[in-house]
Design a protein around this motif. Structure first.
Motif, PDB file in Angstrom:
ATOM      1  N   VAL A  69       0.837  -1.202   0.000  1.00 51.48           N
ATOM      2  CA  VAL A  69       0.000   0.000   0.000  1.00 51.48           C
ATOM      3  C   VAL A  69       0.872   1.252   0.000  1.00 51.48           C
ATOM      4  N   VAL A 115      -5.700  -3.703   4.086  1.00 49.68           N
ATOM      5  CA  VAL A 115      -5.844  -2.970   2.823  1.00 49.68           C
ATOM      6  C   VAL A 115      -6.980  -1.955   2.934  1.00 49.68           C
ATOM      7  N   GLY A 116      -8.141  -2.384   3.435  1.00 51.62           N
ATOM      8  CA  GLY A 116      -9.291  -1.488   3.528  1.00 51.62           C
ATOM      9  C   GLY A 116      -9.040  -0.310   4.442  1.00 51.62           C
ATOM     10  N   ASP A 150      -6.440   2.037   2.810  1.00 51.44           N
ATOM     11  CA  ASP A 150      -7.076   2.718   1.677  1.00 51.44           C
ATOM     12  C   ASP A 150      -7.844   3.941   2.168  1.00 51.44           C
ATOM     13  N   LEU A 166      -9.716   2.998  -3.604  1.00 50.83           N
ATOM     14  CA  LEU A 166      -9.730   1.730  -4.335  1.00 50.83           C
ATOM     15  C   LEU A 166     -11.157   1.192  -4.462  1.00 50.83           C
ATOM     16  N   GLN A 192     -13.770  -2.052  -4.790  1.00 52.05           N
ATOM     17  CA  GLN A 192     -13.779  -3.309  -4.046  1.00 52.05           C
ATOM     18  C   GLN A 192     -12.925  -4.369  -4.734  1.00 52.05           C
ATOM     19  N   ARG A 219      -9.327  -3.591  -4.106  1.00 51.68           N
ATOM     20  CA  ARG A 219      -8.911  -3.960  -2.747  1.00 51.68           C
ATOM     21  C   ARG A 219      -8.567  -5.449  -2.700  1.00 51.68           C
ATOM     22  N   THR A 259     -13.429 -10.174   1.165  1.00 50.08           N
ATOM     23  CA  THR A 259     -13.689  -8.901   0.480  1.00 50.08           C
ATOM     24  C   THR A 259     -15.153  -8.724   0.113  1.00 50.08           C
TER      25      THR A 259
END
Length: 359
Positions: free
Chosen positions: A85, A128-129, A132, A139, A141, A144, A168
């Motif tokens: 990231v 990641v979420g 972000d 991003l 979905q 991600r 996800t």
């Protein structure tokens, strides 16, 4: 404080075959999750998690990227995700910041034993979420998921990514993987942004929503024995023989029938496909000399079969969980008692509702 939750998973069918690009599988996301919380950091970044004990994992930046304090902590999925990231953030022209990441898990029992519900995937997706949102990257979905998969294959190049997809997107899913070895090669030569934008790089990847089964109840049992997915998959890959292609073909046919059964609400077809999926894993284990279905998993499944349902090991087998579908009028308490008599723990889990669009 920014917060992001990612849910655990279980495979329903297609295990082992799904590691091959384009081979389909069926998974569910569970209502147990890992939560990642991010706050502004000062002077260094940190990761707080029970996985690391009482002291946080800390990191800084140098001319080569992230610098990790590795004296007591291994390089793992969280740091691979942060590093990826950070590269994406730099490519998008977003200013660097330090952050404190705190991770809490519902995927283990009170003593810290893992249930085999995909904690590595869930923590990757949650990280990641959360990052972000922290950086405002924006991003989608699907991206991600792709970032989570790129981070994962840096640690485990053979990971299928099915657990990441379940974490996800949620709900019931049909999933097939891209060529991860190709993605690993791309990471050494191309930017993260270029890989995300390259349609050909993701050939074989597909995710579709499936309806929950009608007139069937989901049951999950835990054998209390941990299993190493990576080791078991490696054994299968090492001992692949002339019957491996037949296994892949049979697995695809089984997943196709399970998909049709779910889409049409045909409970009989769904149960039959689940039984065939169990048989495929039994045959695969016998062919490579690996105990995919342990004695306790066999007992878990046999109890369900005797009650008129269908069951099988979930995931790589060798321990951890078994998954079952039974008609709605089944004596669930009787199954629970029979499991408990053999030290099999019924997990009170349900399928997590779908989140967002897979398109």
């Amino acid at each position: 404080m920014i917060e992001f939750r990612a849910h655990g998973k279980l495979f329903v069918a297609g295990e082992y075959a799904v590691v091959e690009p384009g081979q389909p599988s069926v998974l569910i996301a569970l209502d147990r999750a890992i939560t990642a919380r991010v706050a502004e950091g000062h002077g260094a970044g940190s990761v707080h998690s029970e996985e690391y004990g009482h002291l946080p994992l800390t990191w800084t930046r140098d001319e080569d990227g992230l610098a990790l304090d590795r004296e007591h902590h291994p390089y793992d999925y969280v740091m691979a995700t942060i590093d990826l990231v950070e590269k994406l953030r730099a490519e998008r022209g977003i200013a660097p910041r330090f952050h404190d990441l705190r991770i809490e898990s519902q995927l283990d029992d009170a003593s810290g034993r893992k249930f085999g519900l995909g904690s590595s995937a869930a923590v990757t997706v949650a990280t990641v979420g959360a990052l972000d949102r922290f950086y405002g990257i924006g991003l989608s979905q699907r991206d991600r998921f792709r970032v989570a998969l790129l981070a994962t294959v840096r640690v485990n190049p053979r990971a299928s990514g099915g657990d990441l997809a379940a974490s996800t997107f949620g709900g019931w899913l049909r999933y097939s993987a891209p060529d991860r070895e190709r993605l690993v090669g791309m990471l050494d030569a191309r930017s993260v942004t270029a890989i995300l934008d390259d349609v050909d790089a993701w050939a074989g990847f597909d995710v579709q929503r499936l309806p929950a089964p009608t007139d069937l109840e989901l049951l999950v049992g835990w054998t209390g024995s941990p299993a190493s997915t990576t080791k078991l998959v490696s054994v299968v890959r090492k001992h692949r023989n002339g019957g491996y292609q037949a296994f892949l073909d049979d697995s695809r046919a089984c997943v196709d029938d399970l998909t049709t059964g779910l889409q049409t609400g045909d409970a009989s077809m769904t149960l039959d496909a689940l039984r065939r999926a169990r048989t495929l894993l039994q045959r695969l284990g016998a062919s490579v000399g690996s105990k995919i279905e342990t004695e306790r998993l066999a007992t878990l499944c046999d109890v369900v079969e005797a009650a008129g349902g269908a069951a099988k090991p979930s995931g790589a087998g060798g321990g951890d969980c078994g998954i079952a579908l039974v008609p709605a009028d089944t004596d669930l308490a009787g199954i629970h008692r029979a499991w408990e008599a053999h030290d099999i723990r019924h997990l009170s889990v349900a399928v997590q509702a779908p989140e967002g669009s897979v398109e």
